[in-house]
Scaffold this active site. Structure first.
Site, PDB file in Angstrom:
ATOM      1  CB  SER A  80      -0.943   0.017   1.207  1.00 20.29           C
ATOM      2  OG  SER A  80      -0.205  -0.033   2.415  1.00 20.29           O
ATOM      3  CG  HIS A 114      -3.821  -0.902  -1.849  1.00 23.80           C
ATOM      4  ND1 HIS A 114      -4.206   0.418  -1.808  1.00 23.80           N
ATOM      5  CD2 HIS A 114      -3.684  -1.290  -0.552  1.00 23.80           C
ATOM      6  CE1 HIS A 114      -4.288   0.822  -0.552  1.00 23.80           C
ATOM      7  NE2 HIS A 114      -3.982  -0.203   0.237  1.00 23.80           N
ATOM      8  CE  LYS A 163      -7.394   0.269   0.697  1.00 20.65           C
ATOM      9  NZ  LYS A 163      -8.332  -0.354   1.659  1.00 20.65           N
TER      10      LYS A 163
END
Length: 382
Positions: free
Chosen positions: A175, A203, A235
């Site tokens: 990350s 991610h 995300k």
């Protein structure tokens, strides 16, 4: 009682004091932060779905049907048809038998590790794994062994020392650095040593792979090679929450034993409805991933021309390493003076001596936004 003020004062002296910024606009490239118009490169909204009108519309329809809250835990009366449908769709998307929703990625990671392992077992982790993986290992009472970032040979040595049930947990995309774990090599190590491989793909999902399948699609890995997959929904998906995907037996075990699933409220059903919408967009609109690749390539070319030595990263996470926390804050302030918002990331989020600007891109960033960023970076001292 302990006086907490010296701790706060020391954090200020060390340039490690933090405070939340107040957002007065939706999560888009151009935002209002602390009353100022800013161009933001700080969000994890990689596909630009956090303020997508279709996702917001699905959220509103979900509220109209289900109300604003779930009212209970999943195992009481909080598990709606919307939750069930989203779990089934996430399982199909990831190519797994089942998926299970959690309120956050943190809770999902704690659930897996504390359920599968205990005293006498071993968790092996990369030094740069997310804090939730580290905390899960500590709470499980299993032995925690860590290896230097990306060092497969060191991971092998730690696996060779491991006793009891063994689980190797790793970020698919790290990350703060944006680089990828060598999942094929780690998967082979785990196969040879009869260990679980767990991938936190917070991610990677939505960003990597032709269809947005994340790190596992990028490496073409199946459920045998990676039996435990964790993904977050806040995300690339643009909503909130997280899920674990795996075999029927794994998910049933989590339902029966995972404390962070059993003893917490379900996400509002409206969030599940919104996520079902964003999942469909994520699958269908591959141009968003293509756009990210274009932005990242052009940024790296431009930053290199300015003299920045960028770490290897093909993802929307592009760190500019400053070194000291003081320098990272100075860089962030210089950009903010030019209307560019990029957060300074400092210890303990990253190791001491590696404070940085964490620049992140969204498919919603325009060519003009990228040029404004590169122009602003000219004032920094690489």
């Amino acid at each position: 009682m302990k006086d907490l003020r010296p701790l706060l004062e020391q954090a200020r002296r060390d340039h490690l004091y933090r405070r939340p910024r107040v957002l007065d606009s939706p999560q888009r490239p151009e935002v209002i932060v602390d009353g100022k118009a800013m161009l933001s490169f700080t969000s994890n909204d990689y596909l630009g779905l956090a303020a997508d009108t279709r996702v917001a519309g699905a959220f509103r329809k979900g509220i109209d049907r289900w109300g604003s809250g779930s009212g209970a835990a999943h195992l009481v009366t909080g598990h709606s048809r919307a939750h069930q449908q989203l779990e089934e769709e996430l399982a199909a998307f990831t190519g797994r038998e089942r998926a299970l929703l959690f309120s956050s990625g943190y809770m999902a990671n704690l659930a897996v590790i504390t359920t599968l392992l205990g005293r006498g077992d071993t968790v092996i982790e990369d030094r740069l794994d997310h804090a939730s993986l580290v905390d899960g290992a500590r709470l499980s009472d299993a032995r925690l062994l860590r290896f230097p970032h990306g060092d497969v040979d060191a991971a092998k040595k730690q696996l060779d020392k491991a006793g009891g049930e063994k689980l190797l947990a790793v970020d698919g995309v790290f990350s703060m650095d944006g680089d990828l774990a060598d999942l094929p090599a780690l998967g082979e190590l785990c196969r040879q040593r009869d260990a679980w491989l767990m991938v936190d793909d917070a991610h990677g999902l939505g960003v990597l792979g032709i269809h947005g399948g994340g790190s596992l699609e990028h490496w073409n890995l199946d459920t045998q090679q990676v039996p435990v997959l964790m993904g977050t929904l806040g995300k690339a998906f643009g909503t909130a929450g997280a899920f674990v995907a795996g075999s029927e037996v794994l998910i049933e075990t989590l339902i029966q034993k995972a404390r962070t699933y059993i003893f917490t409220m379900a996400l509002p059903a409206a969030v599940a409805e919104a996520t079902r919408c964003s999942l469909n967009i994520l699958r269908e609109e591959s141009w968003r991933r293509t756009r990210l690749q274009e932005l990242v390539a052009r940024f790296r070319e431009g930053a290199a021309r300015l003299g920045f030595d960028l770490p290897v990263s093909s993802t929307p996470i592009q760190p500019l390493i400053a070194g000291s926390a003081e320098k990272a804050l100075q860089w962030s302030r210089l950009l903010e003076e030019q209307g560019i918002l990029v957060t300074a990331i400092r210890p303990p989020t990253v190791p001491k001596g590696s404070a940085r600007l964490r620049i992140t891109f969204s498919a919603s960033h325009s060519d003009d936004h990228l040029q404004r960023l590169l122009s602003a970076l000219e004032r920094l001292q690489p």
